[in-house]
Write a protein that holds these residues in place. Structure first.
Motif, PDB file in Angstrom:
ATOM      1  N   TYR A  59       0.833  -1.205   0.000  1.00 50.44           N
ATOM      2  CA  TYR A  59       0.000   0.000   0.000  1.00 50.44           C
ATOM      3  C   TYR A  59       0.866   1.253   0.000  1.00 50.44           C
ATOM      4  CZ  TYR A  59      -4.236  -2.669   0.671  1.00 50.44           C
ATOM      5  OH  TYR A  59      -5.283  -3.533   0.473  1.00 50.44           O
ATOM      6  N   TYR A  60       0.321   2.289  -0.618  1.00 47.89           N
ATOM      7  CA  TYR A  60       0.914   3.621  -0.599  1.00 47.89           C
ATOM      8  C   TYR A  60       0.163   4.419   0.461  1.00 47.89           C
ATOM      9  CZ  TYR A  60       0.432   8.498  -2.368  1.00 47.89           C
ATOM     10  OH  TYR A  60       0.338   9.857  -2.506  1.00 47.89           O
ATOM     11  N   LEU A  61       0.895   5.041   1.348  1.00 47.18           N
ATOM     12  CA  LEU A  61       0.274   5.896   2.375  1.00 47.18           C
ATOM     13  C   LEU A  61       0.835   7.299   2.244  1.00 47.18           C
ATOM     14  CD1 LEU A  61       0.665   3.605   5.537  1.00 47.18           C
ATOM     15  CD2 LEU A  61      -1.288   3.755   4.004  1.00 47.18           C
ATOM     16  N   ARG A  62      -0.050   8.280   2.206  1.00 48.95           N
ATOM     17  CA  ARG A  62       0.422   9.675   2.238  1.00 48.95           C
ATOM     18  C   ARG A  62      -0.152  10.334   3.482  1.00 48.95           C
ATOM     19  NH1 ARG A  62      -1.364  14.658   0.678  1.00 48.95           N
ATOM     20  NH2 ARG A  62      -3.127  13.819  -0.498  1.00 48.95           N
ATOM     21  N   MET A  63       0.748  10.834   4.292  1.00 44.73           N
ATOM     22  CA  MET A  63       0.312  11.415   5.560  1.00 44.73           C
ATOM     23  C   MET A  63       0.844  12.835   5.702  1.00 44.73           C
ATOM     24  SD  MET A  63       0.998   8.071   7.760  1.00 44.73           S
ATOM     25  CE  MET A  63       2.345   7.813   6.686  1.00 44.73           C
ATOM     26  N   THR A  64       0.076  13.632   6.399  1.00 44.62           N
ATOM     27  CA  THR A  64       0.561  14.962   6.762  1.00 44.62           C
ATOM     28  C   THR A  64       0.675  14.958   8.278  1.00 44.62           C
ATOM     29  OG1 THR A  64      -0.728  15.790   4.905  1.00 44.62           O
ATOM     30  CG2 THR A  64       0.129  17.433   6.435  1.00 44.62           C
ATOM     31  N   LEU A  65       1.908  15.000   8.757  1.00 46.34           N
ATOM     32  CA  LEU A  65       2.140  14.886  10.193  1.00 46.34           C
ATOM     33  C   LEU A  65       2.411  16.250  10.818  1.00 46.34           C
ATOM     34  CD1 LEU A  65       4.517  11.783  10.468  1.00 46.34           C
ATOM     35  CD2 LEU A  65       2.034  11.858  10.237  1.00 46.34           C
ATOM     36  N   VAL A  66       1.949  16.404  12.041  1.00 47.13           N
ATOM     37  CA  VAL A  66       2.316  17.585  12.825  1.00 47.13           C
ATOM     38  C   VAL A  66       3.815  17.457  13.085  1.00 47.13           C
ATOM     39  CG1 VAL A  66       1.951  18.786  15.017  1.00 47.13           C
ATOM     40  CG2 VAL A  66       0.043  17.572  13.912  1.00 47.13           C
ATOM     41  N   ASP A  67       4.564  18.514  12.775  1.00 51.33           N
ATOM     42  CA  ASP A  67       6.021  18.407  12.857  1.00 51.33           C
ATOM     43  C   ASP A  67       6.510  18.620  14.287  1.00 51.33           C
ATOM     44  OD1 ASP A  67       8.624  18.166  12.320  1.00 51.33           O
ATOM     45  OD2 ASP A  67       8.773  19.856  10.946  1.00 51.33           O
ATOM     46  N   LYS A  68       6.505  17.527  15.053  1.00 57.43           N
ATOM     47  CA  LYS A  68       7.024  17.646  16.435  1.00 57.43           C
ATOM     48  C   LYS A  68       7.819  16.378  16.744  1.00 57.43           C
ATOM     49  CE  LYS A  68       2.768  16.001  18.622  1.00 57.43           C
ATOM     50  NZ  LYS A  68       1.642  16.324  19.450  1.00 57.43           N
ATOM     51  N   PRO A  69       8.721  16.426  17.702  1.00 54.58           N
ATOM     52  CA  PRO A  69       9.563  15.257  17.989  1.00 54.58           C
ATOM     53  C   PRO A  69       8.715  14.017  18.278  1.00 54.58           C
ATOM     54  CG  PRO A  69      10.365  17.179  19.189  1.00 54.58           C
ATOM     55  CD  PRO A  69       9.054  17.573  18.573  1.00 54.58           C
ATOM     56  N   TYR A  74       9.442  14.835   3.026  1.00 52.15           N
ATOM     57  CA  TYR A  74       9.916  15.948   2.199  1.00 52.15           C
ATOM     58  C   TYR A  74      10.294  17.143   3.065  1.00 52.15           C
ATOM     59  CZ  TYR A  74       8.037  13.271  -1.661  1.00 52.15           C
ATOM     60  OH  TYR A  74       7.801  12.292  -2.566  1.00 52.15           O
ATOM     61  N   GLU A  75      11.241  17.908   2.545  1.00 51.56           N
ATOM     62  CA  GLU A  75      11.613  19.139   3.220  1.00 51.56           C
ATOM     63  C   GLU A  75      10.380  20.049   3.271  1.00 51.56           C
ATOM     64  OE1 GLU A  75      14.987  20.946   1.449  1.00 51.56           O
ATOM     65  OE2 GLU A  75      14.905  22.666   2.802  1.00 51.56           O
ATOM     66  N   HIS A  76      10.203  20.724   4.383  1.00 51.01           N
ATOM     67  CA  HIS A  76       9.016  21.560   4.525  1.00 51.01           C
ATOM     68  C   HIS A  76       9.355  22.765   5.388  1.00 51.01           C
ATOM     69  CE1 HIS A  76       9.292  18.631   7.711  1.00 51.01           C
ATOM     70  NE2 HIS A  76       8.717  19.503   8.494  1.00 51.01           N
ATOM     71  N   THR A  77       8.583  23.815   5.192  1.00 53.92           N
ATOM     72  CA  THR A  77       8.866  25.027   5.961  1.00 53.92           C
ATOM     73  C   THR A  77       7.746  25.311   6.964  1.00 53.92           C
ATOM     74  OG1 THR A  77       7.937  26.198   4.100  1.00 53.92           O
ATOM     75  CG2 THR A  77      10.332  26.197   4.293  1.00 53.92           C
ATOM     76  N   ASP A  78       6.537  24.791   6.690  1.00 54.77           N
ATOM     77  CA  ASP A  78       5.459  25.090   7.630  1.00 54.77           C
ATOM     78  C   ASP A  78       5.467  24.064   8.777  1.00 54.77           C
ATOM     79  OD1 ASP A  78       4.392  22.828   6.620  1.00 54.77           O
ATOM     80  OD2 ASP A  78       2.783  23.790   5.497  1.00 54.77           O
ATOM     81  N   THR A  79       4.384  24.062   9.538  1.00 55.84           N
ATOM     82  CA  THR A  79       4.376  23.255  10.766  1.00 55.84           C
ATOM     83  C   THR A  79       4.024  21.795  10.507  1.00 55.84           C
ATOM     84  OG1 THR A  79       2.136  23.991  11.081  1.00 55.84           O
ATOM     85  CG2 THR A  79       3.857  25.157  12.325  1.00 55.84           C
ATOM     86  N   ASN A  80       3.644  21.474   9.270  1.00 57.01           N
ATOM     87  CA  ASN A  80       3.260  20.093   8.963  1.00 57.01           C
ATOM     88  C   ASN A  80       4.271  19.431   8.035  1.00 57.01           C
ATOM     89  OD1 ASN A  80       0.954  20.386  10.476  1.00 57.01           O
ATOM     90  ND2 ASN A  80      -0.222  21.156   8.720  1.00 57.01           N
ATOM     91  N   ALA A  81       4.461  18.126   8.234  1.00 52.57           N
ATOM     92  CA  ALA A  81       5.460  17.398   7.445  1.00 52.57           C
ATOM     93  C   ALA A  81       4.790  16.385   6.523  1.00 52.57           C
ATOM     94  CB  ALA A  81       6.413  16.665   8.396  1.00 52.57           C
ATOM     95  N   VAL A 109      -0.822  12.946  16.018  1.00 54.78           N
ATOM     96  CA  VAL A 109       0.233  13.538  15.170  1.00 54.78           C
ATOM     97  C   VAL A 109      -0.221  13.715  13.717  1.00 54.78           C
ATOM     98  CG1 VAL A 109       2.072  12.615  16.636  1.00 54.78           C
ATOM     99  CG2 VAL A 109       1.363  11.321  14.617  1.00 54.78           C
ATOM    100  N   LEU A 110      -1.455  13.350  13.414  1.00 52.38           N
ATOM    101  CA  LEU A 110      -1.940  13.534  12.034  1.00 52.38           C
ATOM    102  C   LEU A 110      -2.550  14.923  11.881  1.00 52.38           C
ATOM    103  CD1 LEU A 110      -3.782  10.204  11.114  1.00 52.38           C
ATOM    104  CD2 LEU A 110      -1.518  10.948  10.390  1.00 52.38           C
ATOM    105  N   ALA A 111      -2.074  15.661  10.879  1.00 46.98           N
ATOM    106  CA  ALA A 111      -2.639  16.985  10.625  1.00 46.98           C
ATOM    107  C   ALA A 111      -3.765  16.910   9.601  1.00 46.98           C
ATOM    108  CB  ALA A 111      -1.556  17.926  10.122  1.00 46.98           C
ATOM    109  N   ALA A 112      -3.897  15.770   8.933  1.00 49.42           N
ATOM    110  CA  ALA A 112      -4.970  15.575   7.953  1.00 49.42           C
ATOM    111  C   ALA A 112      -5.233  14.073   7.834  1.00 49.42           C
ATOM    112  CB  ALA A 112      -4.548  16.139   6.587  1.00 49.42           C
ATOM    113  N   GLU A 113      -6.376  13.729   7.288  1.00 54.98           N
ATOM    114  CA  GLU A 113      -6.753  12.323   7.053  1.00 54.98           C
ATOM    115  C   GLU A 113      -5.699  11.671   6.156  1.00 54.98           C
ATOM    116  OE1 GLU A 113      -9.932   9.391   7.315  1.00 54.98           O
ATOM    117  OE2 GLU A 113      -9.628  11.289   8.330  1.00 54.98           O
TER     118      GLU A 113
END
Ligand SMILES: NC(=O)C1=CN([C@@H]2O[C@H](COP(=O)(O)OP(=O)(O)OC[C@H]3O[C@@H](n4cnc5c(N)ncnc54)[C@H](O)[C@@H]3O)[C@@H](O)[C@H]2O)C=CC1
Ligand SMILES: N[C@@H](CC=O)C(=O)O
Ligand code: NA
Length: 428
Positions: free
Chosen positions: A349-359, A382-389, A415-419
């Motif tokens: 399976y392919y999973l794409r997640m948007t994680l809250v960027d915290k330790p 991926y490299e990111h500049t906002d608060t989500n990874a 830790v999920l910022a989106a579904e």
């Protein structure tokens, strides 16, 4: 020279006009090949006066397709009106009851009423042919029923809706959103009058139901198809999948499992180097696996005047030559009722997640996957500049139930910022 084969054609739209055109333009070729003429006795459509760019001179006109279907001077009723019920089904039944052979391009009618119409045909010693109904110009019905008649089929799969494949490949090539490319496809006239038939996967599922019936000796079971359209495929997933070496396709898959017949029509990932991965634009592809032949791949135009009329003509030519086979490759009385089963085959399976960027965020995701027995094969953040990874994971093969357990547990990690998005990677 045998008697001419006399047709009554109901429906003079894209396909009907194409059939009339071939019959007029290729009269000599057809007569030479068949040893008899193909003639048209009468036609029917909604509007008699519309200019269709092809001459209808010499053909009687009938306003009522049922009257056309039962005329004494036709041998074959050619149904090219469309629609699951209504005039198409009524006229087809009337034709079969009146002893006429039938050719149709109508996948909606056959996916839902195919078994009962086949009973009517076979009980009356008649044929009901539908090469145009699945993957348009690709001779896939003939391939399965005749060319592969000696094979035990293990799997049939394919891309069978050109409009969806156009939308998905155009999204990838242009970087535009689903909504933008849907509007473009609509403007180009690529979509059915009810676009939901295309983008909801329904049209492709009608076709899959017919292929599965032939391949596995079951009555067509449209209701048993696990169905999901392309409306939720995002440009983010198309880009991310491409980055991991995959294409997203609306893929139909039918195969027997220990529990019954698995039929799926859903967006899946396929390797971008595979024949299915390289299928661009409105083209169709059907892949068939048989025990003796191995894998064969059929590719070609699934829609449009010429390709679809070409398939209708192939059925008409078979009837002219006296072909008299059963509708679904074996007598309809011997078809089993399909028992719908979900996939038993593990898949990656392919999973794409948007994680809250915290330790520890990634560690929590890895833990819930591990606890559910889902193993990670590849991972990319991926490299990111906002608060989500943004994070992509490709799993090793797992069963869907384990993946669902993991997805459910992810929801409780905080830790999920989106579904998360989870798509099956089909082995092709
Ligand atoms: N257009 C394509 O590329 C393909 C079409 N098909 C199937 O072929 C069939 C025909 O499709 P198209 O030619 O595209 O449709 P269309 O919408 O272009 O033409 C339909 C024709 O049927 C006539 N019609 C509709 N209801 C009628 C009624 N009650 N009485 C008399 N005439 C009636 C219309 O007047 C029109 O001439 C459909 O079943 C479709 O699913 C299958 C494969 C590809
Ligand atoms: N809407 C269909 C046309 C014929 O079946 C497609 O896009 O493939
Ligand atoms: Na076909």
């Amino acid at each position: 020279m045998s008697e001419p084969l006399r047709l009554g054609i109901a429906g003079l739209g894209t396909v009907g006009v194409g059939v009339v055109r071939i019959i007029r333009q290729q009269a000599a070729l057809l007569e030479a090949r068949l040893g008899r003429k193909i003639t048209i006795s009468a036609v029917s459509a909604r509007s008699k006066d519309r200019d269709r760019g092809v001459s209808l001179s010499g053909y009687d006109w009938e306003n009522d397709p049922i009257k056309l279907a039962t005329r004494d001077d036709i041998d074959v009723f050619v149904e090219l009106m469309g629609g699951e019920d209504g005039p198409a089904k009524d006229a087809t039944e009337a034709a079969l009851k009146a002893g006429k052979q039938v050719v149709t391009a109508n996948k909606a009618m056959l996916a839902i009423h195919g078994a009962e119409l086949a009973e009517l045909a076979e009980n009356n010693g008649l044929v009901l042919r539908y090469e145009a109904a699945v993957a348009g110009g690709i001779p896939v019905i003939k391939t399965l029923t005749e060319g592969l008649a000696g094979n035990q089929i293990s799997r049939v799969m394919g891309v069978m809706n050109g409009s969806c494949n156009f939308i998905l490949t155009r999204m990838e090539n242009s970087g535009k959103t689903y909504e933008e490319i849907f509007a473009e496809a609509d403007g180009l006239g690529y979509l059915e009058a009810d676009p939901q038939l295309d983008v909801g996967g329904i049209d492709a599922a009608h076709k899959l139901a017919l292929l599965a019936a032939i391949a596995f000796g079951t009555r067509p079971d449209f209701a048993g198809i696990q169905l999901e359209g392309i409306e939720r495929v995002s440009i983010d997933d198309i880009r991310a999948a491409a980055d991991m070496g995959y294409k997203i396709k609306l893929l139909g898959v039918a195969q027997k499992t220990g529990r019954g017949l698995e039929q799926r029509m859903q967006p899946c990932l396929v390797p971008d180097t595979s024949p299915l991965g390289q299928l661009d634009g409105g083209t169709n592809m059907v892949v068939i696996e048989g025990d003796a032949v191995g894998q064969i791949v059929l590719r070609g135009p699934g829609a449009g005047e010429g390709p679809t009329a070409s398939a209708v003509m192939s059925d008409i030519c078979d009837i002219a030559r006296g072909w008299r086979g059963p509708v679904f490759g074996q007598p309809v009385a011997s078809l089993q009722s399909a028992v719908a089963a979900t996939s038993q085959r593990p898949a990656a399976y392919y999973l794409r997640m948007t994680l809250v960027d915290k330790p520890g965020a990634m560690a929590k995701i890895a833990t819930v996957l591990g606890d559910a027995g889902v193993s990670i094969n590849r991972m990319r953040q991926y490299e990111h500049t906002d608060t989500n990874a943004p994070v992509l994971i490709v799993t090793h093969k797992t069963d869907r139930a384990s993946l669902d357990r993991a997805l459910c547990a992810m929801g409780t990690t905080g830790v999920l910022a989106a579904e998360p998005v989870a798509l099956r990677i089909e082995e092709v």
